[in-house]
Scaffold this motif. Sequence first.
Motif, mmCIF file in Angstrom:
data_model
loop_
_atom_site.group_PDB
_atom_site.id
_atom_site.type_symbol
_atom_site.label_atom_id
_atom_site.label_comp_id
_atom_site.label_asym_id
_atom_site.label_seq_id
_atom_site.Cartn_x
_atom_site.Cartn_y
_atom_site.Cartn_z
ATOM 1 N N PRO A 280 18.297 -13.549 -7.782
ATOM 2 C CA PRO A 280 19.166 -14.615 -8.190
ATOM 3 C C PRO A 280 18.438 -15.956 -7.490
ATOM 4 C CG PRO A 280 20.471 -13.386 -6.506
ATOM 5 C CD PRO A 280 19.030 -12.715 -6.528
ATOM 6 N N ALA A 281 18.377 -16.887 -8.577
ATOM 7 C CA ALA A 281 18.143 -18.239 -7.965
ATOM 8 C C ALA A 281 19.317 -19.316 -7.968
ATOM 9 C CB ALA A 281 16.817 -18.710 -8.738
ATOM 10 N N ALA A 282 19.237 -20.015 -6.764
ATOM 11 C CA ALA A 282 20.109 -20.929 -6.513
ATOM 12 C C ALA A 282 19.532 -22.262 -6.488
ATOM 13 C CB ALA A 282 21.000 -20.642 -5.093
ATOM 14 N N PRO A 283 20.026 -23.476 -7.083
ATOM 15 C CA PRO A 283 19.216 -24.500 -6.914
ATOM 16 C C PRO A 283 19.220 -25.073 -5.740
ATOM 17 C CG PRO A 283 21.768 -24.789 -7.983
ATOM 18 C CD PRO A 283 21.294 -23.440 -7.846
ATOM 19 N N GLU A 284 18.183 -25.947 -5.602
ATOM 20 C CA GLU A 284 17.883 -26.385 -4.190
ATOM 21 C C GLU A 284 18.889 -26.986 -3.482
ATOM 22 O OE1 GLU A 284 14.521 -28.911 -4.545
ATOM 23 O OE2 GLU A 284 14.687 -29.463 -2.202
ATOM 24 N N GLY A 285 19.128 -26.669 -2.365
ATOM 25 C CA GLY A 285 20.122 -27.567 -1.495
ATOM 26 C C GLY A 285 21.460 -26.878 -1.756
ATOM 27 N N LEU A 286 21.796 -26.040 -2.436
ATOM 28 C CA LEU A 286 23.188 -25.386 -2.847
ATOM 29 C C LEU A 286 23.483 -24.776 -1.317
ATOM 30 C CD1 LEU A 286 25.382 -24.878 -4.826
ATOM 31 C CD2 LEU A 286 24.387 -22.641 -4.971
#
Lengths: 349, 284
Positions: free
Chosen positions: B85-91
């Motif tokens: 899974p990928a999270a947006p930068e800085g989350l």
Amino acid sequence: MTGTLTRRVPVRSRTFSRLLDLRLLAVCLGAVAVGLVATALSVSLGEFPIPLGDVAATLVGAGSRTDEFIIVGLRLPRALVGLGCGMALGVSGLIFQTLVRNPLAAPDVIGVTGGASLTGVAILILGAPPAVLPVGAFVGAVASASLVYALAWRGGLSPYRLVLVGIALAAAFAAGTSYLLVVGDLIDVQRAAVWLVGSLNGVTWDEFWPLVVGLVVLFPATAALTRALDALSLGEESAVALGVPVQRARLGLVVVAAALAAFAVAASGPIGFVAFIAPHIARRLTGLTGASALPAAALVGGVLVMVCDLVARLVLAPIELPVGTVTAVVGAPFFLYLLYRANRPVGGG
Amino acid sequence: MSLRADGLTLGYGGDPVVADLSLELPAGAITAIVGANACGKSTLLRGLARLLAPRSGAVLLDGTELAKLGTREVARRLGLLPQSPAAPEGLTVEDLVARGRYPHQSWLQQFSRDDQDHIEWALEVTDTAGLRRRALDQLSGGQRQRAWIAMALAQDTETLLLDEPTTFLDMAHQVEVLDLLADLNREQGRTVVMVLHDLNQACRYADHLVAMDRGRIHAQGPPADVVDAAMVRAVFGLDVRIVPDPEEHTPMCVPARRRRRRSEVAPGAATGDARHEPLAPDPS
């Protein structure tokens, strides 16, 4: 960026609950304060400076007739249209960036603004009545967004294809615009060139009211879609697992973001870089990612356009520059900086 | 709560990857789906999680077809952790975990007391409370994986599907993640269904093992009943010796030495198997 403690407070009643981010609140209040100062200065400064005291008097209906004409007839609508356009662009940019999960996305990058530019220039060059210009630009933005969406659709919408198709179409629209500028009559071409940069020169209440209607409809629509936007930013698989109706939510978000850009372009022409920078500034200031930064992106966008327009009016006075030249001067280096950062290999592992 | 596949055929265009597969996943147990690369195990999990619509057949949740249930309704009962899974930068960890509450929220209610309690519990149980304000991209692989599991837990579903939750983790973090899932199963009775790469880990942690081969179920049942040298040879195309795991006494596969494989394996026993990959050169 890190190390700043984000303080949050739950706000609850029986039917309502939110987690209130105090830093977001502070940033928004700060932006409102800067916005008020910028409005006051916008209304007061210019070729005929009006002292702030007289401004206040005029606003409560006790000013001279000249002051009233300059303030209410010329400067106030200009400031407010700038504010509204900036807010629309800030929100539109943040939606696109979050949706396609790319910090370089914006309505100007994926063809929406390009389509509006093409129809707008066509109207100016082909000699249609000026009143048609906002309508034409709006139709161009909506039509190009639909075209990008339709061409990117293949049994579902992939954000990646949306960006690629958008960039390709933006190039095609730019070619069409260039063609019109080459074949057009010189006077029309000059007007078109100013409009293409994005300009608030000569803006009146006629541009203000459609914009307000657009914002009144589209901001609540945005608010309704923010949770889906946040879930989508975790990737399609996670969004499905969380129960988001993925295709419906994406369609809704693209429509809202494109329509916001369309209203802005219709009012002021394509002001560049705002949709792209405002979300970045908002995220930096609030320390938030995704949809939670939306209120800040709206306010930062609005204040940014207003301040840039003030600079555009004053820096070479009595010549008024189009506001888009100033946003470009601020935006271009920022864009390069982000490209530089994005290309750096990400460490860790 | 029961999850069942009934005559399920799945594919991505081209030949089906999973063909006419029926499977009942035992409630309240840990099921591990194993098999060689490209055997269809991840595809099966995607089908169970409604990421992939069946070409024919159905996935049934308590007897009702997934496709007939609202996606939100499913999301309250069935959670998923995708493979990468990928999270947006800085989350931040905290914000990620809060997103797990999506199917339980409405526009008006976005941070109810119930939401807060589940988020806190998920952070606590995955031992990520101390990382709550850290950005995911600043965490180690194991910490990040725990944060994602916390998000899936905040979703508060009876069943949790995980696609290779230990991939890209070092050995200590692999054990940490699997122990956490075992605890959740034992202490909360949650049904866990996971695709695992490592057969020995599957034997150790699963109550129910599903071994897949070319889109079909080759064998299923408790690991001790299912795992033997013949099964491993058929499914993985590898000759192994099965010894008891010294810790848990579950079956443990020890690959046969290369020399012995050549001399002792009867000619033809494993020939004609396309999944036999050329033996890698000496790792040293």
